[in-house]
Write a protein that holds these residues in place. Structure first.
Motif, PDB file in Angstrom:
ATOM      1  N   LEU A 142      -2.450   7.793  14.485  1.00 29.20           N
ATOM      2  CA  LEU A 142      -1.622   6.844  13.731  1.00 29.20           C
ATOM      3  C   LEU A 142      -1.663   5.458  14.369  1.00 29.20           C
ATOM      4  CD1 LEU A 142       1.476   9.117  12.982  1.00 29.20           C
ATOM      5  CD2 LEU A 142      -0.280   8.375  11.365  1.00 29.20           C
ATOM      6  N   ASN A 143      -1.619   5.409  15.696  1.00 29.88           N
ATOM      7  CA  ASN A 143      -1.716   4.118  16.385  1.00 29.88           C
ATOM      8  C   ASN A 143      -3.076   3.466  16.140  1.00 29.88           C
ATOM      9  OD1 ASN A 143       0.815   4.485  17.359  1.00 29.88           O
ATOM     10  ND2 ASN A 143       0.247   4.847  19.479  1.00 29.88           N
ATOM     11  N   LEU A 144      -4.128   4.295  16.142  1.00 28.88           N
ATOM     12  CA  LEU A 144      -5.460   3.747  15.878  1.00 28.88           C
ATOM     13  C   LEU A 144      -5.553   3.224  14.447  1.00 28.88           C
ATOM     14  CD1 LEU A 144      -8.181   3.420  17.357  1.00 28.88           C
ATOM     15  CD2 LEU A 144      -8.908   5.563  16.299  1.00 28.88           C
ATOM     16  N   THR A 145      -4.869   3.894  13.525  1.00 31.98           N
ATOM     17  CA  THR A 145      -4.836   3.421  12.135  1.00 31.98           C
ATOM     18  C   THR A 145      -4.178   2.050  12.048  1.00 31.98           C
ATOM     19  OG1 THR A 145      -4.691   5.708  11.340  1.00 31.98           O
ATOM     20  CG2 THR A 145      -4.058   3.967   9.808  1.00 31.98           C
ATOM     21  N   LEU A 146      -3.051   1.893  12.752  1.00 33.82           N
ATOM     22  CA  LEU A 146      -2.380   0.585  12.766  1.00 33.82           C
ATOM     23  C   LEU A 146      -3.256  -0.474  13.430  1.00 33.82           C
ATOM     24  CD1 LEU A 146       1.262   1.689  13.662  1.00 33.82           C
ATOM     25  CD2 LEU A 146       0.447   0.809  11.467  1.00 33.82           C
ATOM     26  N   PHE A 200     -16.605  19.781  21.281  1.00 37.94           N
ATOM     27  CA  PHE A 200     -16.801  18.882  20.137  1.00 37.94           C
ATOM     28  C   PHE A 200     -15.626  17.905  20.024  1.00 37.94           C
ATOM     29  CE2 PHE A 200     -15.892  17.844  15.685  1.00 37.94           C
ATOM     30  CZ  PHE A 200     -17.079  17.218  15.346  1.00 37.94           C
ATOM     31  N   LYS A 201     -15.952  16.634  19.962  1.00 39.42           N
ATOM     32  CA  LYS A 201     -14.931  15.605  19.804  1.00 39.42           C
ATOM     33  C   LYS A 201     -15.591  14.353  19.249  1.00 39.42           C
ATOM     34  CE  LYS A 201     -11.189  13.185  22.164  1.00 39.42           C
ATOM     35  NZ  LYS A 201     -10.513  12.946  23.457  1.00 39.42           N
ATOM     36  N   MET A 202     -15.053  13.881  18.154  1.00 32.68           N
ATOM     37  CA  MET A 202     -15.592  12.673  17.559  1.00 32.68           C
ATOM     38  C   MET A 202     -15.085  11.445  18.313  1.00 32.68           C
ATOM     39  SD  MET A 202     -15.473  13.476  13.470  1.00 32.68           S
ATOM     40  CE  MET A 202     -16.538  12.054  13.153  1.00 32.68           C
ATOM     41  N   ASN A 203     -15.858  10.394  18.263  1.00 27.01           N
ATOM     42  CA  ASN A 203     -15.467   9.160  18.936  1.00 27.01           C
ATOM     43  C   ASN A 203     -14.181   8.614  18.319  1.00 27.01           C
ATOM     44  OD1 ASN A 203     -15.457   6.865  20.477  1.00 27.01           O
ATOM     45  ND2 ASN A 203     -16.942   5.779  19.209  1.00 27.01           N
ATOM     46  N   SER A 204     -13.173   8.381  19.164  1.00 24.70           N
ATOM     47  CA  SER A 204     -11.887   7.921  18.634  1.00 24.70           C
ATOM     48  C   SER A 204     -11.380   6.692  19.382  1.00 24.70           C
ATOM     49  CB  SER A 204     -10.842   9.046  18.730  1.00 24.70           C
ATOM     50  OG  SER A 204     -10.684   9.453  20.078  1.00 24.70           O
ATOM     51  N   THR A 205     -12.267   5.999  20.065  1.00 22.42           N
ATOM     52  CA  THR A 205     -11.883   4.778  20.774  1.00 22.42           C
ATOM     53  C   THR A 205     -12.687   3.615  20.204  1.00 22.42           C
ATOM     54  OG1 THR A 205     -13.548   5.185  22.494  1.00 22.42           O
ATOM     55  CG2 THR A 205     -11.317   6.024  22.877  1.00 22.42           C
ATOM     56  N   GLN A 206     -12.004   2.514  20.038  1.00 18.69           N
ATOM     57  CA  GLN A 206     -12.662   1.340  19.459  1.00 18.69           C
ATOM     58  C   GLN A 206     -11.910   0.099  19.885  1.00 18.69           C
ATOM     59  OE1 GLN A 206     -15.311   0.554  18.403  1.00 18.69           O
ATOM     60  NE2 GLN A 206     -15.367  -0.780  16.641  1.00 18.69           N
ATOM     61  N   THR A 207     -12.646  -0.967  20.128  1.00 14.59           N
ATOM     62  CA  THR A 207     -12.064  -2.267  20.441  1.00 14.59           C
ATOM     63  C   THR A 207     -12.160  -3.141  19.194  1.00 14.59           C
ATOM     64  OG1 THR A 207     -12.707  -2.096  22.765  1.00 14.59           O
ATOM     65  CG2 THR A 207     -12.186  -4.291  21.925  1.00 14.59           C
ATOM     66  N   LEU A 219     -13.656   2.511  10.185  1.00 10.02           N
ATOM     67  CA  LEU A 219     -12.928   3.488   9.368  1.00 10.02           C
ATOM     68  C   LEU A 219     -13.314   4.915   9.741  1.00 10.02           C
ATOM     69  CD1 LEU A 219     -10.879   3.823   7.086  1.00 10.02           C
ATOM     70  CD2 LEU A 219     -12.796   3.758   5.464  1.00 10.02           C
ATOM     71  N   MET A 220     -14.591   5.148  10.048  1.00  7.69           N
ATOM     72  CA  MET A 220     -15.039   6.473  10.446  1.00  7.69           C
ATOM     73  C   MET A 220     -14.437   6.869  11.800  1.00  7.69           C
ATOM     74  SD  MET A 220     -16.802   7.815   8.090  1.00  7.69           S
ATOM     75  CE  MET A 220     -17.443   9.180   9.044  1.00  7.69           C
ATOM     76  N   ILE A 221     -14.274   5.903  12.689  1.00  7.38           N
ATOM     77  CA  ILE A 221     -13.664   6.190  13.992  1.00  7.38           C
ATOM     78  C   ILE A 221     -12.204   6.587  13.807  1.00  7.38           C
ATOM     79  CG2 ILE A 221     -12.935   5.124  16.160  1.00  7.38           C
ATOM     80  CD1 ILE A 221     -15.512   3.524  16.117  1.00  7.38           C
ATOM     81  N   VAL A 222     -11.516   5.907  12.899  1.00  9.25           N
ATOM     82  CA  VAL A 222     -10.122   6.269  12.614  1.00  9.25           C
ATOM     83  C   VAL A 222     -10.053   7.676  12.032  1.00  9.25           C
ATOM     84  CG1 VAL A 222      -8.114   5.718  11.203  1.00  9.25           C
ATOM     85  CG2 VAL A 222      -9.393   3.872  12.314  1.00  9.25           C
ATOM     86  N   ALA A 223     -10.951   7.984  11.088  1.00  7.80           N
ATOM     87  CA  ALA A 223     -10.976   9.332  10.506  1.00  7.80           C
ATOM     88  C   ALA A 223     -11.295  10.372  11.566  1.00  7.80           C
ATOM     89  CB  ALA A 223     -12.004   9.388   9.379  1.00  7.80           C
ATOM     90  N   GLY A 224     -12.165  10.020  12.510  1.00 11.85           N
ATOM     91  CA  GLY A 224     -12.505  10.949  13.588  1.00 11.85           C
ATOM     92  C   GLY A 224     -11.323  11.315  14.455  1.00 11.85           C
ATOM     93  N   ALA A 225     -10.385  10.389  14.610  1.00 11.33           N
ATOM     94  CA  ALA A 225      -9.192  10.679  15.402  1.00 11.33           C
ATOM     95  C   ALA A 225      -8.354  11.775  14.759  1.00 11.33           C
ATOM     96  CB  ALA A 225      -8.361   9.408  15.575  1.00 11.33           C
ATOM     97  N   TYR A 226      -8.275  11.776  13.425  1.00 11.57           N
ATOM     98  CA  TYR A 226      -7.537  12.832  12.721  1.00 11.57           C
ATOM     99  C   TYR A 226      -8.297  14.156  12.766  1.00 11.57           C
ATOM    100  CZ  TYR A 226      -4.470   9.185  10.880  1.00 11.57           C
ATOM    101  OH  TYR A 226      -3.564   8.150  10.769  1.00 11.57           O
ATOM    102  N   ILE A 227      -9.620  14.086  12.680  1.00 13.67           N
ATOM    103  CA  ILE A 227     -10.427  15.303  12.760  1.00 13.67           C
ATOM    104  C   ILE A 227     -10.275  15.955  14.129  1.00 13.67           C
ATOM    105  CG2 ILE A 227     -12.790  16.192  12.741  1.00 13.67           C
ATOM    106  CD1 ILE A 227     -13.445  14.086  10.631  1.00 13.67           C
ATOM    107  N   ASN A 228     -10.167  15.135  15.175  1.00 14.46           N
ATOM    108  CA  ASN A 228      -9.988  15.673  16.518  1.00 14.46           C
ATOM    109  C   ASN A 228      -8.694  16.475  16.634  1.00 14.46           C
ATOM    110  OD1 ASN A 228     -12.370  14.579  17.488  1.00 14.46           O
ATOM    111  ND2 ASN A 228     -11.399  12.691  18.200  1.00 14.46           N
ATOM    112  N   VAL A 229      -7.661  16.067  15.907  1.00 21.32           N
ATOM    113  CA  VAL A 229      -6.402  16.813  15.928  1.00 21.32           C
ATOM    114  C   VAL A 229      -6.613  18.204  15.337  1.00 21.32           C
ATOM    115  CG1 VAL A 229      -4.016  16.884  15.116  1.00 21.32           C
ATOM    116  CG2 VAL A 229      -5.034  14.704  15.787  1.00 21.32           C
ATOM    117  N   LEU A 230      -7.328  18.276  14.213  1.00 23.96           N
ATOM    118  CA  LEU A 230      -7.596  19.565  13.582  1.00 23.96           C
ATOM    119  C   LEU A 230      -8.463  20.445  14.476  1.00 23.96           C
ATOM    120  CD1 LEU A 230      -8.304  18.389   9.911  1.00 23.96           C
ATOM    121  CD2 LEU A 230      -6.195  19.353  10.849  1.00 23.96           C
ATOM    122  N   VAL A 231      -9.470  19.841  15.105  1.00 21.11           N
ATOM    123  CA  VAL A 231     -10.342  20.600  16.005  1.00 21.11           C
ATOM    124  C   VAL A 231      -9.538  21.138  17.185  1.00 21.11           C
ATOM    125  CG1 VAL A 231     -12.308  20.442  17.592  1.00 21.11           C
ATOM    126  CG2 VAL A 231     -12.421  19.356  15.342  1.00 21.11           C
TER     127      VAL A 231
END
Length: 271
Positions: A142-146, A200-207, A219-231
């Motif tokens: 959620l923070n990454l989304t903001l 397995f972990k998608m990239n979830s860090t971005q500057t 946008l894909m990095i933000v989506a990856g952060a949510y996928i990591n929660v499910l994984v």
């Protein structure tokens, strides 16, 4: 002389009865491993939940003070970080509730101390660590989304003060155990697949540059952060399934061994 000797021997008992009225001894004698352990475990997890809540709030406030005092932070970053600060501060409450509720369920009835220590305690802490990680991952997403919306690097630091760090090894215990078991039977391919799944972990860090240019990669990095929660949740339940499977095997072996009969026949022969 004999009377004096007996008085010396009875001296500890006399002092105990006069000072504490033997209440401490009575409490120890009446301690029940089923009811007593259950009560104390419940209290310990309640205290742990409160300590975690206070420690995390303290860490979030310190991180926020460092962030807002940084002269390099832009105005839009400060505005967005007010929202992320609220999210971080709020996340401490559901995390503390997970610790408390799981600890209280562990404080319920159990069949015996062996099952309580080697099954209930371990699986409860695996569940706590996995669920806490899932909540933390969701708040981070959620923070990454903001950060993506504001196109700025917002406050997103969690507290490093974690009472769960001391039992963190329990979370990876089932995976490590099954990996060692598979390696023993030279099933290296299965071990490789298992590690690939758990790692397995998608990239979830971005500057974010603050230029208000939103591209598909961000946008894909933000989506990856949510996928990591499910994984992470999937890995949690896989860990629980593996540990319950291994415990069932060990328990069956322990119950089977005493039933083995020694193949000896001893007879009394009369001459």
């Amino acid at each position: 002389m004999k009377q004096i000797f007996h008085q010396i021997l009875d001296f500890p008992q006399m002092v105990n009865q006069k000072v504490l009225n033997a209440k401490l001894n009575a409490a120890v004698d009446s301690f029940d491993s089923k009811d007593g352990i259950r009560c104390y475990v419940k209290t310990i997890y309640q205290i742990a939940a409160l300590v975690f809540l206070l420690a995390m709030e303290y860490g979030v406030v310190n991180a926020a003070m460092d962030y807002f005092q940084n002269p390099a932070v832009s105005g839009i970053g400060m505005i967005g970080s007010v929202l992320t600060f609220v999210l971080l501060a709020y996340s401490a409450f559901p995390i503390a509730q997970v610790i408390r509720s799981r600890g209280e369920s562990l404080g319920g009835s159990h069949k015996g101390m062996v099952e309580f220590v080697f099954k209930d305690f371990v699986t409860t802490n695996i569940r706590i660590i996995g669920e806490v990680a899932a909540i933390a991952g969701l708040i981070f997403a959620l923070n990454l989304t903001l950060s993506f919306v504001f196109d700025a690097d917002l406050l997103s630091s969690f507290s490093n003060y974690s009472i769960l760090s001391h039992i963190g090894g329990l979370y990876s215990l089932p995976m490590n155990a099954i990996s060692e078991l598979l390696s023993t039977f030279h099933m290296d391919a299965m071990v490789s697949i298992l590690h690939s799944f758990t790692d397995f972990k998608m990239n979830s860090t971005q500057t974010f540059g603050g230029d208000f240019i939103w591209d598909a990669n961000d946008l894909m990095i933000v989506a990856g952060a949510y996928i990591n929660v499910l994984v992470g949740l999937v890995v949690l339940y896989v860990n629980l399934a593996i540990y319950n499977f291994l415990y069932a095997i060990v328990s069956a072996l322990v119950n089977y061994i005493p039933r083995l009969a020694i193949p000896l026949s001893i007879r009394t022969k009369s001459e």
